[in-house]
Write an enzyme that holds these catalytic residues in place. Structure first.
Site, PDB file in Angstrom:
ATOM      1  N   MET A  30      -5.709 -30.619  12.052  1.00  7.12           N
ATOM      2  CA  MET A  30      -7.191 -30.870  11.406  1.00  7.12           C
ATOM      3  C   MET A  30      -7.196 -32.320  12.412  1.00  7.12           C
ATOM      4  O   MET A  30      -8.655 -32.994  11.949  1.00  7.12           O
ATOM      5  CB  MET A  30      -7.480 -31.210  10.105  1.00  7.12           C
ATOM      6  CG  MET A  30      -7.166 -29.697   9.558  1.00  7.12           C
ATOM      7  SD  MET A  30      -8.275 -29.404   7.837  1.00  7.12           S
ATOM      8  CE  MET A  30      -6.425 -31.300   7.123  1.00  7.12           C
ATOM      9  N   HIS A  37       2.844 -33.567  15.193  1.00  8.52           N
ATOM     10  CA  HIS A  37       1.726 -33.378  15.639  1.00  8.52           C
ATOM     11  C   HIS A  37       2.074 -32.540  17.310  1.00  8.52           C
ATOM     12  O   HIS A  37       2.568 -31.838  17.828  1.00  8.52           O
ATOM     13  CB  HIS A  37       0.278 -33.243  16.086  1.00  8.52           C
ATOM     14  CG  HIS A  37       0.004 -33.277  14.694  1.00  8.52           C
ATOM     15  ND1 HIS A  37      -0.714 -34.291  13.865  1.00  8.52           N
ATOM     16  CD2 HIS A  37      -0.850 -32.278  13.906  1.00  8.52           C
ATOM     17  CE1 HIS A  37      -1.658 -33.987  13.027  1.00  8.52           C
ATOM     18  NE2 HIS A  37      -1.330 -33.200  12.406  1.00  8.52           N
ATOM     19  N   GLY A 149       4.404 -27.052  10.540  1.00  6.90           N
ATOM     20  CA  GLY A 149       4.748 -27.784  10.076  1.00  6.90           C
ATOM     21  C   GLY A 149       5.276 -27.703   8.811  1.00  6.90           C
ATOM     22  O   GLY A 149       5.425 -27.340   8.058  1.00  6.90           O
ATOM     23  N   GLU A 150       7.347 -28.111   8.615  1.00  8.60           N
ATOM     24  CA  GLU A 150       7.859 -27.950   6.866  1.00  8.60           C
ATOM     25  C   GLU A 150       7.503 -29.135   5.812  1.00  8.60           C
ATOM     26  O   GLU A 150       7.476 -29.136   4.920  1.00  8.60           O
ATOM     27  CB  GLU A 150       9.257 -27.904   7.172  1.00  8.60           C
ATOM     28  CG  GLU A 150       9.678 -26.616   8.024  1.00  8.60           C
ATOM     29  CD  GLU A 150      11.326 -26.854   8.103  1.00  8.60           C
ATOM     30  OE1 GLU A 150      11.775 -25.642   8.241  1.00  8.60           O
ATOM     31  OE2 GLU A 150      12.264 -28.063   8.361  1.00  8.60           O
ATOM     32  N   LYS A 151       6.264 -29.531   7.022  1.00 13.79           N
ATOM     33  CA  LYS A 151       5.869 -31.023   5.999  1.00 13.79           C
ATOM     34  C   LYS A 151       5.073 -30.316   5.061  1.00 13.79           C
ATOM     35  O   LYS A 151       5.022 -30.317   3.887  1.00 13.79           O
ATOM     36  CB  LYS A 151       5.331 -31.890   6.666  1.00 13.79           C
ATOM     37  CG  LYS A 151       4.348 -32.702   6.106  1.00 13.79           C
ATOM     38  CD  LYS A 151       4.445 -34.122   5.074  1.00 13.79           C
ATOM     39  CE  LYS A 151       3.491 -34.685   5.199  1.00 13.79           C
ATOM     40  NZ  LYS A 151       2.745 -34.134   4.477  1.00 13.79           N
ATOM     41  N   ASP A 152       4.392 -29.133   5.064  1.00 13.42           N
ATOM     42  CA  ASP A 152       3.685 -28.671   4.421  1.00 13.42           C
ATOM     43  C   ASP A 152       4.108 -27.925   4.170  1.00 13.42           C
ATOM     44  O   ASP A 152       3.945 -26.285   4.661  1.00 13.42           O
ATOM     45  CB  ASP A 152       2.316 -28.509   4.855  1.00 13.42           C
ATOM     46  CG  ASP A 152       1.624 -29.415   5.246  1.00 13.42           C
ATOM     47  OD1 ASP A 152       1.025 -30.615   4.128  1.00 13.42           O
ATOM     48  OD2 ASP A 152       1.323 -29.772   6.259  1.00 13.42           O
ATOM     49  N   SER A 188      -0.971 -37.417   9.187  1.00 12.01           N
ATOM     50  CA  SER A 188      -2.509 -37.635   9.374  1.00 12.01           C
ATOM     51  C   SER A 188      -3.174 -38.784   7.917  1.00 12.01           C
ATOM     52  O   SER A 188      -3.473 -40.166   8.434  1.00 12.01           O
ATOM     53  CB  SER A 188      -3.811 -36.537   9.749  1.00 12.01           C
ATOM     54  OG  SER A 188      -3.011 -36.172  10.223  1.00 12.01           O
TER      55      SER A 188
HETATM   56  O1  PAF Z   1      -2.582 -27.870   8.270  1.00 16.83           O
HETATM   57  C1  PAF Z   1      -3.485 -28.473   8.673  1.00 16.83           C
HETATM   58  O2  PAF Z   1      -3.313 -29.252   9.194  1.00 16.83           O
HETATM   59  C2  PAF Z   1      -4.304 -27.412   8.063  1.00 16.83           C
HETATM   60  O3  PAF Z   1      -4.050 -27.104   6.880  1.00 16.83           O
HETATM   61  C3  PAF Z   1      -5.021 -26.122   8.998  1.00 16.83           C
HETATM   62  C4  PAF Z   1      -3.446 -25.552   9.671  1.00 16.83           C
HETATM   63  C5  PAF Z   1      -5.181 -26.777  10.377  1.00 16.83           C
HETATM   64  C6  PAF Z   1      -5.869 -25.496   8.543  1.00 16.83           C
HETATM   65  O4  PAF Z   1      -6.967 -26.266   8.294  1.00 16.83           O
END
Ligand code: PAF
Length: 282
Positions: A30, A37, A149-152, A188
């Site tokens: 995003m 990233h 990412g494993e962060k999410d 972010s």
């Molecule tokens: O993790 C993110 O940045 C968002 O959830 C994603 C996977 C790009 C979907 O909008």
């Protein structure tokens, strides 16, 4: 670096990579890019013939419009970072209309309980919004590999289960969380924290480390209550949840079973900035 704003131009370009040997790597973002990233992009470049990075601030995954409006956006800085990669990647930066047409609709999915707790229960329709856009982006890019990412971690598990349920021929590559020197997970949203908030935010990682360091020594309930007590004393942090769940179903638990992998998950607000993090425990 080629930049595409339309689906048709991107898909036409990607036809070049449609034969079986060529591999397309995909890093959906995003924007507001950081070293987390970058590590996904570097992995994709190593593994793929071409990497597609998307920057799209997806409206359907925000349950709070204010959160969407305030999400950090800095396309200029993002372009500067990505330009360094030259022709190793292409950038896809669509407008909302290009992705959603005239009506921004969120599809409804069943995630077999993976969305029952944590972000799923705290953020309403969040994962339906995430998968709505991920499904659209997968259809456009048709990647062989997609990097998350494993962060999410809950998002990662939901994407993995979606790909499996739909029998998509996409390998989801898990990427380790990148952290700053004091353990704060890169995100972010950190751009909205001032220096003193960043310092306070490092308590999230300290809590996760406490859970990992004591996982074999203490009962889960003891770990959880000790963390909750600690956070109660830090007035600048409002703890939303701290829990331990198994990695596969993501159901919070107070019991440890042999052969099961566990993770600790945390969400907290610091000066109204909501942060999440997690760590593997065994
Ligand atoms: O993790 C993110 O940045 C968002 O959830 C994603 C996977 C790009 C979907 O909008």
């Amino acid at each position: 670096m080629l930049t595409f704003r339309s689906i048709s131009a991107l898909t036409k370009y990607l036809e070049k990579f449609s034969d079986a040997e060529a591999k397309i790597g995909f890093v959906p973002t995003m924007g507001s890019l950081h070293d987390g990233h970058i590590s996904l992009i570097d992995k994709s470049i190593k593994k793929s013939s071409i990497t597609v990075v998307s920057i799209f601030l997806n409206p359907t995954q925000f349950n709070d419009n204010k959160d969407l409006q305030e999400y950090p956006v800095d396309h200029e800085a993002d372009f500067r970072i990505l330009k360094e990669y030259d022709n190793q990647l292409v950038l896809f930066v669509p407008e909302t209309k290009e992705i959603y047409g005239d009506s921004i609709e969120t599809k409804k999915y069943s995630f077999s309980g993976l969305d029952m707790y944590m972000e799923g229960s705290s953020r309403g329709n969040h994962f339906n919004g995430v998968i709505t856009v991920v499904e659209k982006l997968f259809e456009i890019v048709k990647p062989d590999y997609a990097f998350f990412g494993e962060k999410d971690f809950q998002q990662l598990r939901i994407v993995e289960s979606f790909v499996k349920a739909k029998s998509l021929n996409i390998e989801i590559i898990r990427c380790e969380t990148k952290r700053s020197y004091d353990g704060l997970a890169l995100s972010s949203r950190n751009k909205k924290l001032n220096n003193s908030s960043k310092k306070i935010a490092s308590n999230l990682y300290k809590a996760l480390r406490f859970a990992r360091d004591n996982f074999d020594k203490l009962e889960i309930s003891e770990i959880v209550s000790s963390i909750e007590k600690k956070f109660h004393k830090i007035s600048e942090i409002s703890l939303e949840y701290f829990l331990i769940a198994d990695e596969s179903k993501l159901h919070p638990t107070n019991q440890k079973y042999d052969g099961v992998k566990y993770r600790a998950f945390i969400a907290a607000k610091i000066n109204n900035i909501r942060l999440i993090d997690n760590i593997n425990l065994n």
